[in-house]
Design a protein around this motif. Structure first.
Motif, short mmCIF file in Angstrom:
data_model
loop_
_atom_site.label_atom_id
_atom_site.label_comp_id
_atom_site.label_asym_id
_atom_site.label_seq_id
_atom_site.Cartn_x
_atom_site.Cartn_y
_atom_site.Cartn_z
N UNK A 38 -62.63 12.02 -22.37
CA UNK A 38 -63.26 12.37 -23.64
C UNK A 38 -62.68 13.67 -24.22
N UNK A 39 -62.10 14.50 -23.37
CA UNK A 39 -61.48 15.74 -23.84
C UNK A 39 -60.12 15.50 -24.51
N UNK A 40 -59.58 14.31 -24.39
CA UNK A 40 -58.31 14.01 -25.05
C UNK A 40 -58.53 13.95 -26.56
N UNK A 41 -57.72 14.64 -27.36
CA UNK A 41 -57.89 14.59 -28.82
C UNK A 41 -57.89 13.16 -29.34
N UNK A 64 -62.31 5.70 -29.56
CA UNK A 64 -61.41 6.66 -30.20
C UNK A 64 -61.47 6.53 -31.72
N UNK A 65 -61.02 7.56 -32.39
CA UNK A 65 -61.00 7.54 -33.86
C UNK A 65 -60.11 6.41 -34.34
N UNK A 66 -58.98 6.21 -33.67
CA UNK A 66 -58.06 5.12 -34.01
C UNK A 66 -57.20 4.79 -32.80
N UNK A 67 -56.43 3.72 -32.91
CA UNK A 67 -55.52 3.36 -31.83
C UNK A 67 -54.43 4.41 -31.64
N UNK A 68 -54.21 5.23 -32.65
CA UNK A 68 -53.20 6.29 -32.54
C UNK A 68 -53.50 7.24 -31.40
N UNK A 69 -54.78 7.35 -31.00
CA UNK A 69 -55.15 8.25 -29.91
C UNK A 69 -54.48 7.87 -28.60
N UNK A 70 -54.06 6.61 -28.48
CA UNK A 70 -53.42 6.14 -27.25
C UNK A 70 -51.90 6.29 -27.31
N UNK A 71 -51.40 6.98 -28.33
CA UNK A 71 -49.96 7.14 -28.49
C UNK A 71 -49.58 8.60 -28.73
N UNK A 72 -50.41 9.51 -28.23
CA UNK A 72 -50.17 10.93 -28.41
C UNK A 72 -49.64 11.56 -27.12
N UNK A 73 -48.96 12.70 -27.21
CA UNK A 73 -48.51 13.40 -26.00
C UNK A 73 -49.67 13.74 -25.06
N UNK A 74 -50.84 14.08 -25.62
CA UNK A 74 -51.99 14.42 -24.79
C UNK A 74 -52.44 13.22 -23.96
N UNK A 214 -73.64 8.18 -21.07
CA UNK A 214 -72.62 8.36 -22.10
C UNK A 214 -72.32 9.83 -22.30
N UNK A 215 -71.04 10.14 -22.48
CA UNK A 215 -70.60 11.49 -22.83
C UNK A 215 -69.88 11.41 -24.16
N UNK A 216 -70.30 12.26 -25.09
CA UNK A 216 -69.70 12.28 -26.42
C UNK A 216 -68.85 13.54 -26.61
N UNK A 217 -67.89 13.44 -27.48
CA UNK A 217 -67.08 14.61 -27.83
C UNK A 217 -67.99 15.74 -28.32
N UNK A 218 -69.05 15.39 -29.06
CA UNK A 218 -69.98 16.40 -29.58
C UNK A 218 -70.70 17.12 -28.44
N UNK A 219 -70.94 16.44 -27.32
CA UNK A 219 -71.58 17.07 -26.17
C UNK A 219 -70.69 18.16 -25.60
N UNK A 220 -69.39 17.90 -25.55
CA UNK A 220 -68.45 18.88 -25.03
C UNK A 220 -68.35 20.09 -25.95
N UNK A 221 -68.40 19.85 -27.24
CA UNK A 221 -68.37 20.95 -28.21
C UNK A 221 -69.60 21.81 -28.09
#
Length: 223
Positions: A38-41, A64-74, A214-221
């Motif tokens: 979940x910490x992955x952008x 993820x926001x989009x499939x692009x999240x699976x094609x990033x360096x992170x 469930x863990x959300x990105x907002x929980x980490x923030x």
């Protein structure tokens, strides 16, 4: 099949675990793996389920926001440089199934305490606008069942859906998956039965799972 990289995405990982090491397997998921992903952008949430009916015991869904999240360096770094704990527990998976999917034909909203999972066993629905519209219409009908809160069609992306180390590669079928979120087990079962009839599937093959956490990105923030 290749799907639009701008569609919302989901990483679908369904597996059982080596019974001898199941406690550590769950500790790894709960204490490291979900948060790490979940910490992955671009990742929005990580959700774990446990089957009460189905071929595999544990399901992890990472939106993820989009499939692009699976094609990033992170993402490539996280996927390619697993922690020692991850390497150990990835080998403890039994009959795993990994898919990276586009989310289509989404109806309703929210995450239910219960989830129905139907594998459609059909060809590329995601490339057929009429078929996607038909799944959306089916979802709207299912929302009329008390307790059904959302439905989603997952269309696997062949390029992104590489198998896990322990996954069976021969005869691997990247068929679409239909998810139904519900607030009760009875609603999830009723929706699975109704969807199976509409789609010409065997209702007994639909899996029913209960939400673990469930863990959300907002929980980490917030933390």
């Amino acid at each position: 099949m290749t799907t639009s990289p701008t569609l919302p995405g989901i990483l679908f990982v369904w597996t059982s675990a080596d019974p001898e090491h199941e406690r550590d397997f769950n500790r790894w998921y709960d204490r490291e793996h979900v948060e790490e992903r979940v910490r992955i952008p671009g990742f929005v949430s990580g959700t774990r389920y446990q089957s009460v009916r189905g071929p595999r015991k544990y399901l992890g869904l990472y939106r993820t926001v989009s499939l692009n999240a699976f094609q990033t360096p992170d993402y490539f770094k996280a996927f390619g440089q697993q922690t020692p704990w991850s390497v150990t527990n990835l080998q403890r998976m039994r009959d795993p199934m990994r898919r990276v999917c586009a989310i289509e034909a989404e109806t309703g909203m929210g995450t239910g305490a219960w989830l129905a999972v139907l594998r459609l066993g059909a060809p590329a629905i995601g490339q057929d606008a009429q078929a996607v519209a038909g799944m959306a219409a089916l979802g709207e009908k299912l929302l009329q069942i008390d307790g059904v809160i959302a439905t989603r069609l997952l269309t696997p992306d062949a390029k992104l859906s590489g198998p896990l180390p322990a996954e069976q590669k021969e005869g691997r079928v990247l068929d679409p998956i239909f998810l139904v979120d519900a607030s009760s087990e009875s609603a999830a079962v009723a929706a699975a039965d109704a969807a199976s009839v509409a789609l010409g599937l065997d209702g007994a093959e639909a899996a029913i799972l209960q939400l673990s956490w469930q863990l959300r990105e907002a929980d980490l923030q917030a933390a």
